[in-house]
Design an enzyme around this catalytic site. Structure first.
Site, PDB file in Angstrom:
ATOM      1  N   LYS A 180      -5.794  12.581  11.580  1.00  0.00           N
ATOM      2  CA  LYS A 180      -5.592  11.659  10.468  1.00  0.00           C
ATOM      3  C   LYS A 180      -6.631  11.931   9.305  1.00  0.00           C
ATOM      4  O   LYS A 180      -6.062  12.055   8.293  1.00  0.00           O
ATOM      5  CB  LYS A 180      -5.742  10.424  10.909  1.00  0.00           C
ATOM      6  CG  LYS A 180      -5.522   9.306   9.897  1.00  0.00           C
ATOM      7  CD  LYS A 180      -5.707   7.862  10.123  1.00  0.00           C
ATOM      8  CE  LYS A 180      -5.506   6.810   8.914  1.00  0.00           C
ATOM      9  NZ  LYS A 180      -5.669   5.550   9.241  1.00  0.00           N
ATOM     10  N   ASP A 199      -4.358   2.518  -4.934  1.00  0.00           N
ATOM     11  CA  ASP A 199      -2.921   2.667  -4.734  1.00  0.00           C
ATOM     12  C   ASP A 199      -2.445   1.624  -3.780  1.00  0.00           C
ATOM     13  O   ASP A 199      -1.392   1.831  -3.086  1.00  0.00           O
ATOM     14  CB  ASP A 199      -2.682   4.010  -3.991  1.00  0.00           C
ATOM     15  CG  ASP A 199      -3.567   4.367  -2.822  1.00  0.00           C
ATOM     16  OD1 ASP A 199      -4.299   3.414  -2.653  1.00  0.00           O
ATOM     17  OD2 ASP A 199      -3.238   5.292  -2.122  1.00  0.00           O
ATOM     18  N   ASP A 228       0.843  -1.260  -0.047  1.00  0.00           N
ATOM     19  CA  ASP A 228       0.086  -0.251   0.173  1.00  0.00           C
ATOM     20  C   ASP A 228       0.915   1.344  -0.107  1.00  0.00           C
ATOM     21  O   ASP A 228       1.763   1.352   0.717  1.00  0.00           O
ATOM     22  CB  ASP A 228      -0.925  -0.064   1.148  1.00  0.00           C
ATOM     23  CG  ASP A 228      -2.039   0.884   1.044  1.00  0.00           C
ATOM     24  OD1 ASP A 228      -2.138   1.554   0.017  1.00  0.00           O
ATOM     25  OD2 ASP A 228      -2.897   0.936   1.900  1.00  0.00           O
TER      26      ASP A 228
END
Length: 1322
Positions: A1079, A1235, A1010
């Site tokens: 985050k 991704d 990742d």
């Protein structure tokens, strides 16, 4: 408090003495809910909850009820009070509707705000009053929106709503209107046959009106005999719906091509407005159509003509063509359809006339036009073929057309044979000589190495190679043929039924009884829907001969039973929940299914399916040999096979895509039939006397300040279908995986499924981007994009059966929310009931709980059904090898085509998928498998690879326990993130360590790598930002960097400084700022999140801090948001500069009225589709293929905010595509979730190297410079709008190019260091 004039809906209760008066202020546009004054025991209290929830009535429905009830209620009017509501607060509708005495505990009556004594003069109305003459006071007081609605409703009169007398008057007026506005024949009068058909139609409608009038009278009398236990309400609703909403047959079309609210959905049951006469056209040539559906011929005319020709209705096609010919500009595609129709008919004079018309209107014939002429010549033996053919060939050469390419046109086998016959008779043998196939090579240097290494002379296809491939899937080709045959059958049928995992094998007597009742209802529904469909079809038949816009050919594609099956299938889907569906969505679903089956039928009848089957048998072995795939380009091999077998039907003869307008209108016809014909017995067969009520309700609600119509099923219908526990779930053929390899993408609509319609890009077929895509596909510029999609689509998969069995076991036992297995909605705890002695505050609190209960129950049902679909498909494919065809969105991001079950799904779905081709673990595969488990758990995000490996070794006892005893052991896997994928990896690791030699263990499990905040990685690489590159692991370091933790630390440092200075909020936030708080904001800021959006994200996290009050949380969220943005500007300086440049450029382009567009490094054209509707009249134009652009303008805010994230998404998709191509070249299995890249454990190292090299190669290109040049070329000469940054410096900037050319400078980060970065992708 101010009062507003309102309409009143009067309902007569079962006792014949107590009326209801409903004040619908919300109808006036003030955003209020409807109040009902509860007078006493009325049957309306028993209206189902789902109808009460959003019970709103349109103006025409209110007026209709007034007309029919006012006389019966005259003796009560003077004694009744009418509620007038003026409270501006939004209140839940269910609490505002009165209830009977039996329901008082659960729903107490709402307190009245104002009571206004009604006066007789305020509601007096004549018996035959219609909306055409509204009251003066209403005209004076209602809003502009309501006036426009009333004005529109004046034109919407239909027979059932006006009574018998009015029906006769309207019929006469329509006859006169048709005489004036229909096309006049050469003698200036309507043809006699047409006039007779209209007269017959009028008489038929009068007879229908009489029957309706009788039904109404009998229905009103029958109500007296019904008791007030709730049945009378159902009967009353039934009778009123039958009276007020029956369809009219002598009607004209009104359409709407946008995504309208339900209030604007118009079926071909609405009266047409007359067009303004044009000076340059005689009145007889004016088409009686209006609105923007008919601004371009591809919206309605082209699909209509194609379907007419396909169904053999050339006369109707000719009539509609003549109507349109002098009304809107036509293009060559429309003329070609008619030319082929005349060629089949053998009408030379009309072909010549059509060519003459083309010249007159300036339409240049193309190869397809001359192919139709040669088809006629080849069909007609009496025509002097040689001279005629040579004449047209000479004309083609004068126009620069190559006759040698005539057979490459879109032709059926029959058409191609006629053309060959004509050419042979004329001696033009050079046009019949087939050239050698020469592949087009892409010149993009990013993929130059890939194509130079895959296309070799020695790899040219040989017939001897086709059936001699070695298959790696543990099957020989003969056994695999069964899967191919099964896939062909599924797609020819158009749908697939799979067994539902929610239904047990043991059927109780109660379920059997419910199924018998449901089957009896279905037989009645089939009969009623068939009759209604034939009636509507008859009405459209009449209009088709009169030249009025109609859908008769679309209603003749299949047997009536097939249309009815489609409606019943939609009904079962709709009735899975009491929430229903938006009317627009239901109409689109029905229309799409009609189009889906039409495409399949056309491919079968034209021979396309047969041709595909022949070529497919030669192509499939190439897809199954992984050794050959390293040097084989599937797209080129397919084109080569197709070229070598060029005889027969052309594969690109598929019809043009139906416009949204046509799909919506056809679907709306079917949805209307369902609303009127689906009835259900209230007793469900438990009583000797049947009481039929409507099974579907059409209600209105407000969504985003718009009135939206919803179709909701009656609770009894929902209960019947759910209790019947039907054993099967039905999916369209393009909603499930394929049992054989997909067709390679070769054009914008050829690829993927064998026969089912699918498109290369998920965007409208008439969008500007689709036009650019078609132009690009004519060259080899987009070959890398197509080949990447083909590589991803050609990856075979299997189901992880051991994990599926565990999931099904938990699912059938009621689910588990902690394990992401949704439980049924029936377990949702109900809120407390009302009590007579409750205070108003307690009632309000209970009402809030009830709202949350309904919302929660709806969400639970949606999640449960979504899981049923996924698990049912997985269970049906558990012993099969299958493939996921892929396509892309407008940004180039790639998605599997099947929507329910694919590897982009949630944790449960991903755990159920394995690579079909297994590979040995090899030397390092076991270590990567262990690291993969740690990565999935999320326990060691900041640890090195070696530390993660050591942690996995220390956790081996728990890993093995989870693998062997997942539900009985210590259940460690249930305590971590991605628990189901962790369980699947634990089982694979346990199997590997138990094998004699783990290096030879065949592993099917994908291992993930990742990207580390991939959006910021692309920004840091674009700006060569040194500090930012280190934060997102572009720079090689010993430990992985966590950008979220880095931002949290910077915010904490700033907070400490502010706290030392005495800042109150900073002091309050001591020990409360950590990674989780910031985050989401850090993750989304790269995708254009605003300060306000970031504040809401942080507020959501702060709500978990119980020590803070809401006011403190709100103030703290603003403080932290400012610090996060400030920290990111320090950490990613170049990133913010690039983002600001992109945002400002997009704002100026959109402000000038243009759509922002660019090309990816792989050449894919991208156009942002964000538009706003333009009010006012629309000019017709043939130059703009996008009909929407003629009545829309660019949405400035959406264009501006979406450009930075969309641009980054286009870059990450380019990186993924490059990685997939070179992974194929290296001979390794590859798949991706944007991704996140997947491969076998033994090939992770190879994929990591390819991934890094391709990222460096991509960003070594002058991406921002190329983008700037492209924007300057397209928009550089536009003036800088006022209010922009460039506007403040008018001395140096006057045009957009002056601002765009000031591209942000770059930093000093060395891209080559990415190749050595361990944690770039990890």
């Amino acid at each position: 408090m101010c009062f507003f004039k309102t309409f009143f809906m009067i309902k007569l209760c079962s006792m014949k003495c107590t009326p209801y008066f409903m004040a619908c202020n919300r109808l006036l546009g003030f955003g209020r809910h409807a109040f009902i004054k509860h007078v006493g025991g009325c049957s309306l209290c028993n209206i189902p909850d789902n109808v009460q929830n959003s019970f709103h009535v349109k103006v025409n429905e209110l007026q209709t009820v007034l007309d029919k009830r006012v006389n019966q209620l005259q003796h009560v009017v003077n004694k009744t009070n009418i509620l007038a509501i003026s409270d501006h607060r939004a209140v839940d509708t269910e609490a505002l509707i009165g209830h009977s005495a039996s329901d008082k505990e659960e729903f107490p009556p709402v307190k009245k705000n104002h009571v206004v004594k009604s006066k007789e003069k305020k509601i007096k109305s004549k018996q035959n009053t219609t909306i055409k003459k509204p009251r003066k006071k209403l005209k004076k007081d209602v809003s502009t929106k309501l006036r426009s609605e009333i004005k529109k409703l004046k034109l919407n009169k239909s027979l059932p709503k006006c009574g018998l007398k009015k029906a006769k008057q309207i019929t006469k007026k329509k006859l006169k209107l048709l005489e004036k506005k229909q096309e006049v024949s050469s003698t200036g009068a309507i043809k006699k046959t047409e006039r007779n058909e209209i007269n017959i139609q009028a008489k038929k409608m009068e007879a229908i009106a009489k029957n309706k009038h009788k039904n109404f009278n009998s229905a009103s009398h029958s109500k007296e005999d019904i008791n007030s236990s709730g049945q009378s309400c159902d009967q009353q609703i039934t009778n009123e719906s039958q009276i007020s909403s029956k369809r009219s047959q002598v009607i004209e079309c009104e359409f709407n091509a946008d995504e309208p609210d339900d209030s604007t959905i118009t079926t071909p049951e609405t009266k047409v407005k007359s067009m303004h006469k044009k000076k340059h056209l005689p009145q007889s040539e004016i088409m009686p159509l209006y609105k923007t559906y008919f601004t371009h011929p591809h919206i309605y005319l082209l699909p209509y003509l194609e379907v007419c020709i396909f169904t053999g209705m050339l006369t109707r096609a000719e009539l509609m063509f003549q109507k349109f010919k002098n009304t809107i500009p036509l293009d060559v595609e429309v003329f070609n359809v008619m030319l082929h129709g005349y060629a089949k008919q053998g009408d030379q004079s009309k072909i010549r006339k059509l060519f003459k018309d083309m010249m007159e209107v300036g339409v240049q014939p193309d190869l397809q036009s001359y192919a139709a002429v040669l088809e006629y010549i080849g069909r007609n033996d009496s025509t002097p073929s040689k001279n005629s053919t040579l004449k047209y060939i000479s004309q083609m050469k004068k126009e620069g057309l190559d006759v040698n390419n005539i057979l490459s046109c879109k032709l059926t086998e029959d058409e191609k044979g006629c053309i060959v016959n004509a050419l042979e008779k004329a001696g033009c043998y050079e046009a019949l000589v087939q050239k050698e196939y020469e592949p087009q090579l892409c010149t993009n240097h990013l993929v130059q190495e890939f194509y130079s290494s895959t296309i070799r002379q020695e790899d040219k296809l040989q017939d001897s190679d086709v059936f001699s491939e070695k298959l790696p899937l543990d099957k020989d080709y003969n056994s695999f043929k069964k899967s191919m045959v099964k896939q062909v059958k599924i797609e020819e049928l158009g749908y697939l039924k799979v067994k539902s995992v929610e239904i047990d094998d043991d059927i109780s007597p109660q379920i059997e009884q419910k199924r018998r009742i449901l089957k009896a209802h279905e037989r009645e529904w089939q009969s009623c829907l068939s009759r209604a469909f034939d009636e509507d079809k008859f009405g459209h038949n009449i209009k088709s001969f009169s030249g009025i816009a109609n859908f008769y050919p679309f209603l003749c594609l299949f047997d009536t039973n097939e249309y009815v099956d489609i409606m019943l299938q939609a009904l079962h889907t709709l009735a899975t929940s009491s929430e229903g569906n938006a009317r627009v969505n239901l109409s689109l679903e029905l229309g799409q299914r009609i189009y889906h089956r039409y495409v399949i039928l056309k491919k079968i009848k034209t021979g396309v399916s047969k041709k595909i089957d022949q070529l497919y048998t030669r192509f499939v072995p190439l897809c199954l040999n992984e050794e050959k795939l390293t040097t084989t380009n599937l797209r080129e091999k397919w084109l080569e096979i197709q070229h070598r077998h060029a005889s027969g039907t052309s594969l690109d003869t598929e019809s043009n895509h139906w416009s949204r307008a046509v799909i919506l209108s056809i679907g709306s016809l079917l949805a209307d039939m369902m609303l009127h014909e689906i009835n259900i017995d209230t007793h469900l067969g438990s009583a000797s006397v049947r009481q039929m009520i409507p099974g579907l309700y059409h209600i209105f609600d407000y969504r985003s300040l718009k009135t939206v119509g919803f179709v909701k099923p009656h609770p009894k219908l929902v209960s019947l279908i759910q209790d019947a526990c039907l054993p099967d779930v039905t999916f369209d053929s393009n909603q499930v995986p394929m049992l054989s390899p997909p067709l390679p993408w070769c054009s914008h609509k050829f690829g993927g499924y064998l026969f089912s319609p699918c498109s290369l890009m998920r965007t409208r077929d008439d969008s500007p981007q689709m036009q650019l895509l078609k132009e690009k596909l004519e060259s080899a510029a987009l070959n890398p994009v197509l080949d990447s999609l083909n590589q991803l689509s050609n990856t075979p998969w299997i189901v992880n059966n051991p994990v599926l069995d565990i999931v099904l076991d938990i699912f059938r036992k009621g689910g588990d929310e902690d394990l992401n297995i949704p439980p049924p909605s029936s377990v949702c705890p109900e809120p407390p009931s009302y009590s007579k002695f409750m205070k108003s505050e307690e009632m309000i609190e209970i009402q809030k709980q009830r709202i949350q209960y309904r919302k929660k129950k709806s969400e639970m049902h949606s999640l449960r059904m979504n899981e049923v679909y996924k698990l049912s498909i997985a269970n049906a494919f558990r012993d099969q090898i299958f493939w996921f065809p892929h396509n892309m969105d407008f940004r180039g991001r790639v998605y599997p085509y099947p929507p329910h079950f694919n590897h982009l799904g949630n944790d449960v779905t991903r755990s159920l998928l394995l690579f079909a081709v297994g590979k040995p673990l090899g030397e390092h595969g076991l270590d990567w498998l262990k690291i993969h488990i740690v990565n999935l758990t999320g326990l060691k995000k900041r640890a090195s690879q070696m530390e993660r490996l050591e942690f996995a070794n220390s956790m081996m006892p728990l890993i093995l326990d989870s693998a062997h005893y997942p539900l009985e052991g210590k259940k460690w896997w249930q305590t971590v993130d991605n628990c189901w994928q962790t369980l699947a990896a634990c089982k694979e690791l346990a199997a590997a360590v138990s094998s004699p030699d783990h290096t030879k263990h065949i592993c099917h499990l994908p291992v993930h790598q990742d990207g580390s905040c991939n959006g910021l990685q692309h920004y840091a690489a674009l700006g060569r930002d040194v500090i930012g590159a280190k934060q997102v692991n572009l720079y090689p370091l010993d430990l992985p960097q966590d950008v979220y933790n880095g931002v949290a630390e910077m915010v904490e440092e700033s907070r400490l400084e502010d706290a030392a200075d005495g800042h109150a909020v900073a002091i309050l936030l001591e020990d409360k700022i950590h990674r989780k708080v910031v985050k989401q904001t850090v993750m989304t800021i790269v995708y254009g999140v605003t300060a306000y959006g970031g504040r809401l994200q942080i507020l959501k996290q702060l709500k978990e801090v119980k020590e803070l009050t809401f006011d403190q949380q709100w103030a703290a969220s603003a403080y932290i948001t400012g610090k996060v943005f400030q920290s990111l500007r320090k950490m990613f300086t170049k990133t913010r500069q690039i983002q600001d440049w992109l945002t400002e450029s997009a704002w100026m382009i959109a402000k000038a009225g243009e759509l922002v567009q660019w090309e990816t490094p792989l050449g894919l054209p991208i156009v942002q589709p964000y538009l706003k509707k333009v009010s006012g009249k629309v000019k017709k134009s043939s130059k703009d293929l996008d009909a929407l652009m003629s009545r829309h303008k660019s949405d400035t805010m959406k264009q501006k905010n979406a450009f930075p994230p969309n641009f980054i998404h286009s870059l990450d998709s380019s990186h993924m595509m490059l990685t997939s191509l070179y992974c194929q070249r290296a001979g390794i299995t590859f798949s991706s979730v944007h991704d996140c890249f997947w491969t076998h454990p033994n090939t992770v190292d190879i994929m990591n190297q390819i991934c890094r090299h391709q990222f460096v190669k991509l960003h070594s290109e002058p991406i921002l410079d190329d983008l700037g040049k492209s924007l300057i070329t397209k928009f550089g000469n536009l003036p800088i709008p006022s209010g922009s940054k460039g506007d403040h410096d008018k001395v140096n900037m006057s045009e957009l190019k002056d601002f765009i050319e000031k591209i942000p400078s770059k930093g000093e980060f060395d891209l080559n260091s990415i190749i050595k970065s361990t944690y770039f992708f990890s």
